[in-house]
Motif scaffolding. Structure first.
Motif, short mmCIF file in Angstrom:
data_model
loop_
_atom_site.label_atom_id
_atom_site.label_comp_id
_atom_site.label_asym_id
_atom_site.label_seq_id
_atom_site.Cartn_x
_atom_site.Cartn_y
_atom_site.Cartn_z
N ILE A 398 0.86 -1.18 0.00
CA ILE A 398 0.00 0.00 0.00
C ILE A 398 0.89 1.23 0.00
CG2 ILE A 398 -1.73 1.33 1.27
CD1 ILE A 398 -2.86 -1.19 2.35
N ASN A 399 0.70 2.08 -1.00
CA ASN A 399 1.48 3.31 -1.15
C ASN A 399 2.97 3.05 -1.05
OD1 ASN A 399 -0.88 4.74 -1.48
ND2 ASN A 399 -1.00 5.42 0.64
N GLY A 400 3.40 1.97 -1.69
CA GLY A 400 4.82 1.66 -1.79
C GLY A 400 5.40 0.90 -0.62
N ASN A 401 4.62 0.63 0.41
CA ASN A 401 5.11 -0.10 1.58
C ASN A 401 4.50 -1.49 1.64
OD1 ASN A 401 6.64 2.13 2.70
ND2 ASN A 401 4.66 3.04 3.25
N SER A 402 5.34 -2.48 1.93
CA SER A 402 4.86 -3.85 1.99
C SER A 402 3.75 -3.98 3.02
CB SER A 402 6.00 -4.80 2.34
OG SER A 402 7.00 -4.78 1.34
N ALA A 403 2.67 -4.66 2.67
CA ALA A 403 1.52 -4.79 3.56
C ALA A 403 1.88 -5.54 4.84
CB ALA A 403 0.37 -5.48 2.84
N PHE A 404 2.79 -6.52 4.74
CA PHE A 404 3.09 -7.34 5.92
C PHE A 404 3.80 -6.56 7.02
CE2 PHE A 404 6.87 -8.07 3.16
CZ PHE A 404 7.88 -7.71 4.04
N LYS A 405 4.27 -5.36 6.73
CA LYS A 405 4.93 -4.54 7.74
C LYS A 405 3.94 -3.92 8.72
CE LYS A 405 8.97 -3.33 4.93
NZ LYS A 405 9.75 -2.21 4.35
N TYR A 406 2.65 -4.01 8.39
CA TYR A 406 1.62 -3.38 9.20
C TYR A 406 0.77 -4.43 9.91
CZ TYR A 406 2.64 0.72 6.31
OH TYR A 406 3.26 1.75 5.66
N ALA A 407 0.28 -4.05 11.09
CA ALA A 407 -0.75 -4.85 11.74
C ALA A 407 -2.06 -4.64 10.99
CB ALA A 407 -0.90 -4.44 13.20
N LEU A 408 -2.96 -5.61 11.10
CA LEU A 408 -4.24 -5.52 10.38
C LEU A 408 -4.96 -4.21 10.68
CD1 LEU A 408 -6.44 -6.81 8.62
CD2 LEU A 408 -7.33 -7.90 10.68
N GLN A 409 -5.02 -3.83 11.95
CA GLN A 409 -5.76 -2.63 12.31
C GLN A 409 -5.12 -1.36 11.76
OE1 GLN A 409 -8.85 -2.67 13.67
NE2 GLN A 409 -8.51 -4.83 13.26
N GLU A 410 -3.81 -1.37 11.57
CA GLU A 410 -3.14 -0.22 10.94
C GLU A 410 -3.56 -0.08 9.49
OE1 GLU A 410 1.11 0.23 13.24
OE2 GLU A 410 0.90 -1.49 11.89
N LEU A 411 -3.71 -1.19 8.80
CA LEU A 411 -4.17 -1.15 7.41
C LEU A 411 -5.61 -0.67 7.34
CD1 LEU A 411 -2.69 -4.48 5.97
CD2 LEU A 411 -1.78 -2.17 5.76
N VAL A 412 -6.44 -1.16 8.25
CA VAL A 412 -7.85 -0.75 8.28
C VAL A 412 -7.97 0.75 8.48
CG1 VAL A 412 -10.00 -0.93 9.58
CG2 VAL A 412 -8.69 -3.00 9.05
N GLN A 413 -7.15 1.30 9.38
CA GLN A 413 -7.19 2.74 9.64
C GLN A 413 -6.79 3.56 8.42
OE1 GLN A 413 -4.78 3.33 13.14
NE2 GLN A 413 -6.19 2.20 14.45
N MET A 414 -5.91 3.01 7.58
CA MET A 414 -5.53 3.73 6.36
C MET A 414 -6.73 3.99 5.46
SD MET A 414 -1.99 1.90 5.16
CE MET A 414 -0.55 1.79 6.22
N PHE A 415 -7.65 3.04 5.44
CA PHE A 415 -8.81 3.19 4.57
C PHE A 415 -9.87 4.12 5.16
CE2 PHE A 415 -7.40 -1.25 3.36
CZ PHE A 415 -6.76 -0.82 2.20
N SER A 416 -9.63 4.61 6.38
CA SER A 416 -10.55 5.57 7.01
C SER A 416 -9.91 6.96 7.09
CB SER A 416 -10.91 5.09 8.42
OG SER A 416 -11.54 3.83 8.38
N ALA A 417 -8.88 7.18 6.30
CA ALA A 417 -8.16 8.47 6.32
C ALA A 417 -9.01 9.56 5.68
CB ALA A 417 -6.82 8.32 5.63
N GLU A 418 -8.38 10.72 5.51
CA GLU A 418 -9.13 11.89 5.05
C GLU A 418 -9.60 11.75 3.60
OE1 GLU A 418 -4.73 12.72 4.36
OE2 GLU A 418 -5.98 11.86 5.95
N HIS A 419 -10.65 12.48 3.30
CA HIS A 419 -11.22 12.52 1.95
C HIS A 419 -10.16 12.97 0.95
CE1 HIS A 419 -14.15 13.42 -1.23
NE2 HIS A 419 -13.55 14.59 -1.37
N GLY A 420 -10.07 12.26 -0.17
CA GLY A 420 -9.16 12.64 -1.25
C GLY A 420 -7.79 12.02 -1.17
N LYS A 421 -7.50 11.26 -0.12
CA LYS A 421 -6.17 10.65 0.00
C LYS A 421 -5.96 9.61 -1.10
CE LYS A 421 -3.06 8.22 3.15
NZ LYS A 421 -1.95 9.15 2.88
N LYS A 422 -4.79 9.65 -1.72
CA LYS A 422 -4.47 8.73 -2.80
C LYS A 422 -4.02 7.39 -2.24
CE LYS A 422 -1.68 8.53 -7.06
NZ LYS A 422 -0.66 9.27 -7.86
N MET A 423 -4.57 6.32 -2.78
CA MET A 423 -4.22 4.96 -2.35
C MET A 423 -3.71 4.18 -3.56
SD MET A 423 -5.05 5.23 0.84
CE MET A 423 -4.81 3.54 1.38
#
Length: 445
Positions: A398-423
């Motif tokens: 996600i955004n150039g960083n390997s997904a396995f470096k994050y805990a599941l909840q950290e990834l979930v929080q990324m998808f609740s970020a501010e309006h217009g954020k590029k993914m």
């Protein structure tokens, strides 16, 4: 005389033991104990020891009896005996769920212990919370603990305190608000108000610490409980009898006496998913974890009182998934990583002077197992849907960083970020690596 006294003491001890067997008792001089918990996706995960085996349980005010998820093969370890087959039904559109009822189990939570606890073992695989939460969850516990002890849930500092009712004393608290509790089928209900389209409406809500949403309301035109014109259809979660779907929207306010939560998230489950819930006279919905966590809460079932005191989460904005995808753990992947413990990466080099070739065994890398994350739900017409992502895709980065470096909840929080954020997502689909780009969209802006 001595013989009579001895018999009396023996009888007294046996009487106390029998009484303790029938309820949770805190076995220390204070009659109180503090237990740390994990707060994940607004849910409370506590350690519970059953028949000498320590497991992780969801603390859920919305369940009557403890449930063990039997599909994780813990039944033999717990030495569950004399189990009787029964059938249960809950939220969701599925059929009855097969379960096994077991008696005389020993439950221990901190210093609180109960010697003859019933439990239900269920094989339904959809009740496996571990992939969705990122931590093992072996079961659910609720009413039996709350009915015997005063339970304080300190969401801010992530601990519960269980206290014997005769040892508990309320402190003077000007910032606290108290509500009377009503009970139906051993579940607690609270009467509060909601504001919809500038109209305040009294509602009776199940208090459900086992739900991660904020508020569920059952639509009722005659009461004015109707969804805003601005809503989207979404997956709301799993019930005992299957998946629950419905509308997601916003509500003007949730009003808990002097505390008002503005612009809160609300979900309106489909009628087919809540047939049993709507049979409870006067029930209008559910108050769940994303509201409860904004308070430190004291449950006093014996006096039918619940106390709220706002905490540091109170002013947090009500966020929601703006991508349209739900992800979960999906096994592990072999990943090639740099091995920093190797000093000389080319230590195993061999020169062949006859032909000028050089063979190098690269010892600077190692293969390790890392968690894999899969898209398990995809909302139609969402940003991720229009970008071309699909259910079953394995997220690699996600955004150039390997997904396995994050805990599941950290990834979930990324998808609740501010309006217009590029993914930017890199995924694996049927052995192919694909790249997708989309922007998070706040549907309610």
């Amino acid at each position: 005389m001595r013989k009579c006294l001895s018999l009396f003491l023996i009888f007294l001890c046996l009487s106390n033991f029998t009484y303790a067997q029938g309820k949770f008792v805190v076995q220390n001089k204070k009659g109180s104990d503090k237990i740390k918990f994990q707060l994940i996706n607004n849910l409370i995960i506590i350690p519970v020891e059953i028949n000498g085996v320590t497991l992780s349980f969801l603390l859920d005010t919305g369940v009557s009896k403890p449930i063990v998820f039997n599909f994780i093969n813990v039944s033999d370890t717990l030495e569950i005996k004399n189990a009787k087959k029964i059938f249960l039904r809950g939220l969701g559109e599925g059929t009855l769920v097969e379960a096994y009822r077991s008696k005389n189990n020993v439950f221990k939570i901190g210093d609180a212990i109960k010697f003859n606890q019933d439990l239900y073992a269920i094989h339904e695989s959809n009740l496996n919370f571990a992939p969705r939460l990122g931590v093992p969850v072996h079961g659910i516990l609720g009413f039996d603990l709350f009915k015997d002890l005063i339970v304080e849930i300190n969401y801010a500092n992530k601990f519960i305190r269980v206290t014997a009712p005769n040892k508990f004393q309320y402190k003077t608290c000007k910032k606290c608000v108290k509500f009377p509790l009503e009970f139906f089928n051993n579940k607690p209900y609270i009467n509060v108000k909601v504001s919809i389209n500038d109209r305040q409406i009294p509602v009776k809500l199940l208090i459900d610490s086992g739900g991660s949403d904020s508020l569920w309301l059952f639509e009722n035109d005659s009461l004015g409980i109707v969804s805003d014109k601005k809503y989207f259809n979404d997956f709301l979660g799993y019930g005992l009898s299957g998946s629950v779907y419905g509308k997601r929207s916003k509500i003007d306010e949730i009003i808990l006496n002097k505390y008002k939560l503005k612009n809160a998230n609300v979900a309106y489950p489909e009628p087919n998913s809540i047939v049993l819930a709507k049979k409870i006279t006067g029930r209008n919905g559910t108050l769940a974890g994303n509201v409860l966590k904004r308070f430190n809460v004291i449950f006093d079932y014996r006096n039918a009182i619940v106390t709220f005191k706002k905490n540091n989460y109170f002013k947090d904005a009500f966020r929601y998934n703006k991508s349209g995808i739900e992800i979960a753990h999906s096994g592990v992947r072999l990943v090639k990583e740099s091995d920093r413990s190797v000093v000389n990466r080319n230590a195993l080099a061999n020169d062949n002077h006859n032909n000028g070739t050089r063979i190098v065994i690269d010892t600077g890398y190692k293969l390790t197992l890392k968690p894999a994350y899969k898209i398990v739900e995809l909302r139609k017409d969402s940003p991720a849907y229009h970008a071309g992502l699909q259910k079953g895709d394995i997220i690699l980065a996600i955004n150039g960083n390997s997904a396995f470096k994050y805990a599941l909840q950290e990834l979930v929080q990324m998808f609740s970020a501010e309006h217009g954020k590029k993914m930017k997502l890199k995924v694996e689909r049927n052995g192919m690596v694909l790249n997708f780009t989309f922007y998070l969209v706040d549907f309610f802006k």
